[in-house]
Scaffold this active site. Structure first.
Site, PDB file in Angstrom:
ATOM      1  CG  ASP A   1     -10.882  -4.236   0.577  1.00 18.84           C
ATOM      2  OD1 ASP A   1     -11.480  -3.271   1.078  1.00 18.84           O
ATOM      3  OD2 ASP A   1      -9.788  -4.647   1.026  1.00 18.84           O
ATOM      4  CB  SER A   2      -8.858  -0.320  -0.551  1.00 18.05           C
ATOM      5  OG  SER A   2      -8.833  -0.941   0.717  1.00 18.05           O
TER       6      SER A   2
ATOM      7  CB  CYS B   1     -13.794  -1.484   0.949  1.00 24.80           C
ATOM      8  SG  CYS B   1     -12.693  -0.138   1.411  1.00 24.80           S
TER       9      CYS B   1
ATOM     10  CB  THR C   1     -12.507   3.434   3.310  1.00 21.23           C
ATOM     11  OG1 THR C   1     -11.894   2.974   4.519  1.00 21.23           O
ATOM     12  CG2 THR C   1     -12.096   4.867   3.062  1.00 21.23           C
TER      13      THR C   1
ATOM     14  CG  HIS D   1      -6.956  -4.657   6.806  1.00 21.92           C
ATOM     15  ND1 HIS D   1      -7.691  -4.246   5.730  1.00 21.92           N
ATOM     16  CD2 HIS D   1      -5.696  -4.841   6.349  1.00 21.92           C
ATOM     17  CE1 HIS D   1      -6.903  -4.165   4.681  1.00 21.92           C
ATOM     18  NE2 HIS D   1      -5.692  -4.520   5.024  1.00 21.92           N
TER      19      HIS D   1
HETATM   20  N1  DGL Z   1     -10.691  -1.989   3.404  1.00 18.09           N
HETATM   21  C1  DGL Z   1     -10.555  -0.785   4.179  1.00 18.09           C
HETATM   22  C2  DGL Z   1     -11.798  -0.603   5.070  1.00 18.09           C
HETATM   23  O1  DGL Z   1     -12.544  -1.542   5.346  1.00 18.09           O
HETATM   24  C3  DGL Z   1      -9.317  -0.781   5.037  1.00 18.09           C
HETATM   25  C4  DGL Z   1      -8.049  -0.609   4.244  1.00 18.09           C
HETATM   26  C5  DGL Z   1      -7.911   0.752   3.613  1.00 18.09           C
HETATM   27  O2  DGL Z   1      -7.748   1.761   4.342  1.00 18.09           O
HETATM   28  O3  DGL Z   1      -7.914   0.800   2.388  1.00 18.09           O
HETATM   29  O4  DGL Z   1     -12.059   0.489   5.500  1.00 18.09           O
END
Ligand code: DGL
Length: 274
Positions: free
Chosen positions: A11-12, A74, A76, A195
């Site tokens: 994940d980011s 994630c 994104t 999140h």
């Molecule tokens: N993990 C990202 C998502 O699910 C959210 C946090 C980010 O913008 O990096 O899109």
């Protein structure tokens, strides 16, 4: 010699821990290696090129640690990088390895939650702009109407631990109202950002009772279990010693402090330079 071949979870930042939590609950026997690119998060408003570059670097690192299979936990990264990694990078560099995302497994099932087949999606700007959910849901539920809205303030509310505060109410209510104003028939809202499940209690406060809110963690966990059943050759390559490792591109002390709210238990992370 026992070699470790953990399932990589990327994940980011912290959000993917909400997905790993559910995966570990359903599939406790496997080894998992979590990588959070906290030094460069959030990814939500970054360009396609940047999200692809960052995600690919993380994928390469997870492969180098021995992961045969990686989940981009994630939205994104799944929206902006997954397809290119699957279609261009893997066939040339690692034809025997796999990278999966969170959007397709969710799209496969989300229509079943809705009676009206009017579905609302809340996510980051990047996820919404990519139209990935519109495209994927149309493949599985061609009659469904999908409405999207980006709620970019929700990630910082969670990251800064302000999400239970009354200050958070303004942004949560505002974004829910904008989404619901797109159609009175919406009966299901998908939290298409890792999140957002932490905001569930507040979200429910501002929603009419007949509207269902769906979090992705259990869906992604179920889909991984199904994938491993359907791909015994991959299943056999994943090591099973119940070993959990956490890495972050930022400070491990910060990662360990913030992680508990996402993962539900204390973690001990290590730093990695990419
Ligand atoms: N993990 C990202 C998502 O699910 C959210 C946090 C980010 O913008 O990096 O899109």
């Amino acid at each position: 010699m026992i070699t470790s071949a953990p399932i990589g979870i990327f994940d980011s930042g912290y959000g993917g821990l909400t997905v790993l939590k559910e995966i570990k609950k359903l599939l406790p026997d496997y080894d998992y290696l979590y990588l959070g690119d906290n030094a460069r998060s959030p990814y939500g408003a970054r360009s396609f090129e940047t999200v692809y570059d960052y995600t690919l670097q993380c994928v390469k690192w997870l492969f180098a640690q021995g992961c045969p299979l990686i989940i981009l936990a994630c939205n994104t990264a799944s929206a902006k990088a997954l397809r290119t990694i699957q279609q261009k990078y893997l066939p040339v560099h690692h034809p025997e390895k796999r990278v999966l995302g969170v959007i397709r497994p969710t799209a496969e099932i989300i229509g079943n939650y809705s009676s009206s087949k009017h579905i609302g999606i809340l996510g980051t700007k990047g996820t919404v702009q990519s139209d990935s959910y519109l495209i994927e849901i149309a493949n599985f539920f061609p009659d469904a109407k999908v409405y999207q809205h980006a709620s970019p303030m929700w990630v910082p509310l969670v990251e800064n631990n302000e999400y239970t505060d009354s200050g958070a109410d303004y942004f949560i209510k505002k974004d829910i109202d904008i989404l619901l104003n797109k159609s009175p028939k919406i009966d299901t809202i998908l939290l298409a950002c890792t999140h957002y499940p932490l905001l569930l209690e507040k979200i429910n406060q501002f929603l009419p009772e007949n509207i269902k809110v769906v979090s992705q963690g259990p869906i992604v966990a179920g889909s991984l279990a199904d994938y491993l059943k359907r791909h015994p050759e991959m299943e056999a390559r994943c090591s099973k010693q119940r070993n959990l490792q956490f890495f972050t591109t930022d400070a491990p002390s910060d990662f360990d402090k913030h992680s508990e709210i996402f993962f539900g238990e204390k973690v001990n992370s290590r730093h990695v330079n990419l």
